[in-house]
Scaffold this motif. Structure first.
Motif, PDB file in Angstrom:
ATOM      1  N   TRP A  54       6.148  18.471  16.818  1.00 10.60           N
ATOM      2  CA  TRP A  54       6.956  17.927  17.829  1.00 10.60           C
ATOM      3  C   TRP A  54       8.313  18.544  17.710  1.00 10.60           C
ATOM      4  N   PRO A  55       8.918  18.931  18.913  1.00 10.83           N
ATOM      5  CA  PRO A  55       8.362  18.984  20.167  1.00 10.83           C
ATOM      6  C   PRO A  55       7.720  19.946  20.485  1.00 10.83           C
ATOM      7  N   GLU A  56       7.062  20.808  19.644  1.00  6.50           N
ATOM      8  CA  GLU A  56       6.121  21.816  20.129  1.00  6.50           C
ATOM      9  C   GLU A  56       4.569  21.062  20.136  1.00  6.50           C
ATOM     10  N   CYS A  57       3.482  21.412  20.643  1.00  5.47           N
ATOM     11  CA  CYS A  57       2.276  20.664  20.639  1.00  5.47           C
ATOM     12  C   CYS A  57       1.758  21.542  19.244  1.00  5.47           C
ATOM     13  N   PHE A  58       1.918  22.634  19.175  1.00  7.03           N
ATOM     14  CA  PHE A  58       1.161  23.449  18.038  1.00  7.03           C
ATOM     15  C   PHE A  58       2.369  24.144  17.700  1.00  7.03           C
ATOM     16  N   PRO A  59       2.524  24.721  16.305  1.00  3.98           N
ATOM     17  CA  PRO A  59       3.341  25.400  16.037  1.00  3.98           C
ATOM     18  C   PRO A  59       3.562  27.116  16.827  1.00  3.98           C
ATOM     19  N   GLY A  60       4.496  27.366  17.514  1.00  6.59           N
ATOM     20  CA  GLY A  60       4.432  28.192  18.322  1.00  6.59           C
ATOM     21  C   GLY A  60       3.959  28.294  20.058  1.00  6.59           C
ATOM     22  N   SER A  61       3.691  26.866  20.140  1.00  7.51           N
ATOM     23  CA  SER A  61       2.830  26.704  21.517  1.00  7.51           C
ATOM     24  C   SER A  61       3.524  25.078  21.911  1.00  7.51           C
ATOM     25  N   MET A  62       3.883  25.054  23.186  1.00  3.75           N
ATOM     26  CA  MET A  62       4.434  24.111  23.710  1.00  3.75           C
ATOM     27  C   MET A  62       3.217  23.127  24.438  1.00  3.75           C
ATOM     28  N   VAL A  63       2.191  23.724  24.467  1.00  4.62           N
ATOM     29  CA  VAL A  63       0.893  23.365  25.203  1.00  4.62           C
ATOM     30  C   VAL A  63      -0.133  23.492  24.440  1.00  4.62           C
ATOM     31  N   PRO A  64      -1.461  22.390  24.499  1.00  3.38           N
ATOM     32  CA  PRO A  64      -2.407  22.458  23.755  1.00  3.38           C
ATOM     33  C   PRO A  64      -3.168  23.997  23.770  1.00  3.38           C
ATOM     34  N   VAL A  65      -3.645  24.207  22.676  1.00  6.10           N
ATOM     35  CA  VAL A  65      -4.472  25.444  22.506  1.00  6.10           C
ATOM     36  C   VAL A  65      -5.756  24.998  21.573  1.00  6.10           C
ATOM     37  N   GLU A  66      -6.906  25.932  21.757  1.00  4.32           N
ATOM     38  CA  GLU A  66      -7.817  25.755  21.054  1.00  4.32           C
ATOM     39  C   GLU A  66      -7.828  25.599  19.725  1.00  4.32           C
ATOM     40  N   HIS A  67      -8.187  24.804  18.873  1.00  2.00           N
ATOM     41  CA  HIS A  67      -8.061  24.556  17.421  1.00  2.00           C
ATOM     42  C   HIS A  67      -9.269  23.902  16.919  1.00  2.00           C
ATOM     43  N   PRO A  68      -9.731  24.155  15.790  1.00  2.53           N
ATOM     44  CA  PRO A  68     -11.238  23.844  15.224  1.00  2.53           C
ATOM     45  C   PRO A  68     -10.920  22.335  14.643  1.00  2.53           C
ATOM     46  N   GLU A  69      -9.822  21.876  14.343  1.00  2.00           N
ATOM     47  CA  GLU A  69      -9.404  20.591  13.711  1.00  2.00           C
ATOM     48  C   GLU A  69      -9.100  19.698  14.778  1.00  2.00           C
ATOM     49  N   TYR A  70      -8.713  19.838  16.074  1.00  2.00           N
ATOM     50  CA  TYR A  70      -8.386  18.992  16.813  1.00  2.00           C
ATOM     51  C   TYR A  70      -9.124  19.124  18.194  1.00  2.00           C
ATOM     52  N   VAL A 121      15.719   9.534  25.982  1.00  2.00           N
ATOM     53  CA  VAL A 121      15.850  10.463  24.728  1.00  2.00           C
ATOM     54  C   VAL A 121      15.953   9.790  23.063  1.00  2.00           C
ATOM     55  N   ILE A 122      16.140   8.638  23.092  1.00  2.00           N
ATOM     56  CA  ILE A 122      16.027   8.048  21.901  1.00  2.00           C
ATOM     57  C   ILE A 122      14.530   7.914  21.589  1.00  2.00           C
ATOM     58  N   GLN A 123      13.612   7.521  22.598  1.00  2.00           N
ATOM     59  CA  GLN A 123      12.377   7.301  22.374  1.00  2.00           C
ATOM     60  C   GLN A 123      11.526   8.373  22.067  1.00  2.00           C
ATOM     61  N   ALA A 124      12.069   9.551  22.870  1.00  2.00           N
ATOM     62  CA  ALA A 124      11.385  10.693  22.498  1.00  2.00           C
ATOM     63  C   ALA A 124      11.607  11.169  21.024  1.00  2.00           C
ATOM     64  N   ILE A 125      12.626  11.044  20.565  1.00  2.69           N
ATOM     65  CA  ILE A 125      13.144  11.141  19.070  1.00  2.69           C
ATOM     66  C   ILE A 125      12.235  10.639  18.234  1.00  2.69           C
ATOM     67  N   ILE A 126      11.889   9.019  18.501  1.00  3.04           N
ATOM     68  CA  ILE A 126      11.317   8.366  17.674  1.00  3.04           C
ATOM     69  C   ILE A 126       9.898   8.807  17.617  1.00  3.04           C
ATOM     70  N   GLY A 127       9.362   8.930  19.096  1.00  2.31           N
ATOM     71  CA  GLY A 127       8.042   9.721  19.104  1.00  2.31           C
ATOM     72  C   GLY A 127       7.887  10.679  18.163  1.00  2.31           C
ATOM     73  N   GLY A 128       8.713  11.879  18.280  1.00  8.22           N
ATOM     74  CA  GLY A 128       8.744  12.911  17.382  1.00  8.22           C
ATOM     75  C   GLY A 128       8.461  12.432  15.944  1.00  8.22           C
ATOM     76  N   LEU A 129       9.357  11.626  15.412  1.00 10.50           N
ATOM     77  CA  LEU A 129       9.352  11.249  14.022  1.00 10.50           C
ATOM     78  C   LEU A 129       8.015  10.680  13.727  1.00 10.50           C
ATOM     79  N   THR A 130       7.424   9.901  14.617  1.00  6.24           N
ATOM     80  CA  THR A 130       6.274   9.277  14.365  1.00  6.24           C
ATOM     81  C   THR A 130       5.051  10.165  14.143  1.00  6.24           C
ATOM     82  N   VAL A 131       5.123  11.182  14.943  1.00  7.41           N
ATOM     83  CA  VAL A 131       4.275  12.261  14.673  1.00  7.41           C
ATOM     84  C   VAL A 131       4.635  13.256  13.502  1.00  7.41           C
ATOM     85  N   ARG A 132       5.696  13.371  12.944  1.00  8.59           N
ATOM     86  CA  ARG A 132       5.806  13.945  12.013  1.00  8.59           C
ATOM     87  C   ARG A 132       5.448  13.298  10.781  1.00  8.59           C
TER      88      ARG A 132
END
Length: 313
Positions: A54-70, A121-132
């Motif tokens: 977060w905020p990227e979906c994957f490192p270097g990409s803001m959107v989903p990309v093909e990934h063997p683990e996800y 904005v606060i919720q987005a930050i909390i969501g990012g921390l939740t993912v991290r």
């Protein structure tokens, strides 16, 4: 263009209609409630780490990309929830603009409107921390509880819109008991979630407490809440112009939410009912806040004005 010039141009804009302000405020309530439900869908489908950064979906990409683990579906479920947050923010921003354009400016209305985009904005930050933090149960709980606060404030926003040049009534709060019990219901509900099977990802550590015990505690809080509503109903009978419609809506929503919770418990916590239970919790919050505003309004309207108060000898 200077800031003063920009402010002068904004001040010359026409005042928005009451209907438009109410419509946007109701949209704020709806989107704040729905974002909590979409968050539950992310959790029950195991998509919480579909976008592992977060905020990227994957490192270097803001959107989903093909990934063997996800799995692709899990990625888009999580990413869709993030996109919906953008819509929630846009509507919250629109509510703030309308509150600013209202004349004369009402401080309470403007403060509640300001809380909407700030809360997003606060919720987005909390969501990012939740993912991290890889969906630790208490971070998910904080994320959900923040949504409950936003839904409550958004409901107050709807009722705070001044009409016909008069500020919205704001009398003495008289519903501390059921509101406090509602807080207890929400807190114990997040604990049940934290110990339950739907953590957002199969490898997420869970709250190490017995789910059944927590579920019984959660249910006991609901039963006490319903009992407090009976007391409130008896009290309303002695008031002038009691908000019976709001009271009946709250009672019906709370009973329906309790029924969903029982069926959910008896059937092994199926994913669909979990999501509906979260949406039901938002509806109970909206109905409680609405009754709160209705009682506050009634209390203010029945208070004698200064001119009507008896003068001391």
């Amino acid at each position: 263009m200077s800031l003063a010039s920009l402010k002068a141009r904004i001040d010359r804009l026409p005042q928005p209609s009451y209907r438009l302000q109410v419509g946007v405020a109701i949209a704020v309530v709806a989107t704040q409630a729905l974002i909590a439900m979409t968050g539950a869908i992310v959790r029950v489908t195991g998509s919480g780490l579909g976008c592992p950064t977060w905020p990227e979906c994957f490192p270097g990409s803001m959107v989903p990309v093909e990934h063997p683990e996800y799995a692709t579906l899990n990625q888009w479920i999580e990413y869709g929830n993030r996109l919906f947050t953008g819509l929630v923010g846009l509507i919250a921003g629109a509510a703030l603009v309308l509150a600013y354009l209202h004349r004369p400016r009402d401080r309470r209305y403007l403060r509640l409107a300001l809380a909407m985009p700030v809360g997003v904005v606060i919720q987005a930050i909390i969501g990012g921390l939740t993912v991290r933090m890889e969906l630790l149960w208490w971070t998910v709980a904080v994320h959900l509880l923040a949504s409950t606060v936003m839904v409550w404030l958004a409901t107050l926003l709807v009722h705070a819109i001044p009409r016909d040049g008069r500020p919205a009534p704001a009398g003495t709060p008289l519903l501390y008991l059921p509101t406090g019990l509602l807080v207890g219901i929400l807190l114990t509900g997040t604990m049940v979630t934290g110990a339950g099977p739907h953590g957002g990802d199969p490898d997420t550590p869970r709250l190490d407490l017995p789910v059944e015990t927590l579920a019984h505690l959660h249910a006991a809080m609901l039963y006490t809440f319903l009992g407090s509503l009976v007391l409130i109903g008896l009290w309303l009978r002695g008031t002038t112009n009691p908000p019976w419609r709001r009271y009946r809506v709250l009672l019906a929503v709370a009973l329906a939410q309790g029924a969903i919770g029982l069926v959910q418990f008896w059937t092994g916590v199926p994913e669909l009912l979990v999501s509906l239970h979260v949406l039901g919790a938002m509806c109970v919050i909206i109905a409680t806040a609405s009754l709160w505003c209705g009682v506050r309004r009634t209390a203010r309207e029945t208070q004698p004005s200064v001119a009507e108060q008896p003068q001391s000898a």
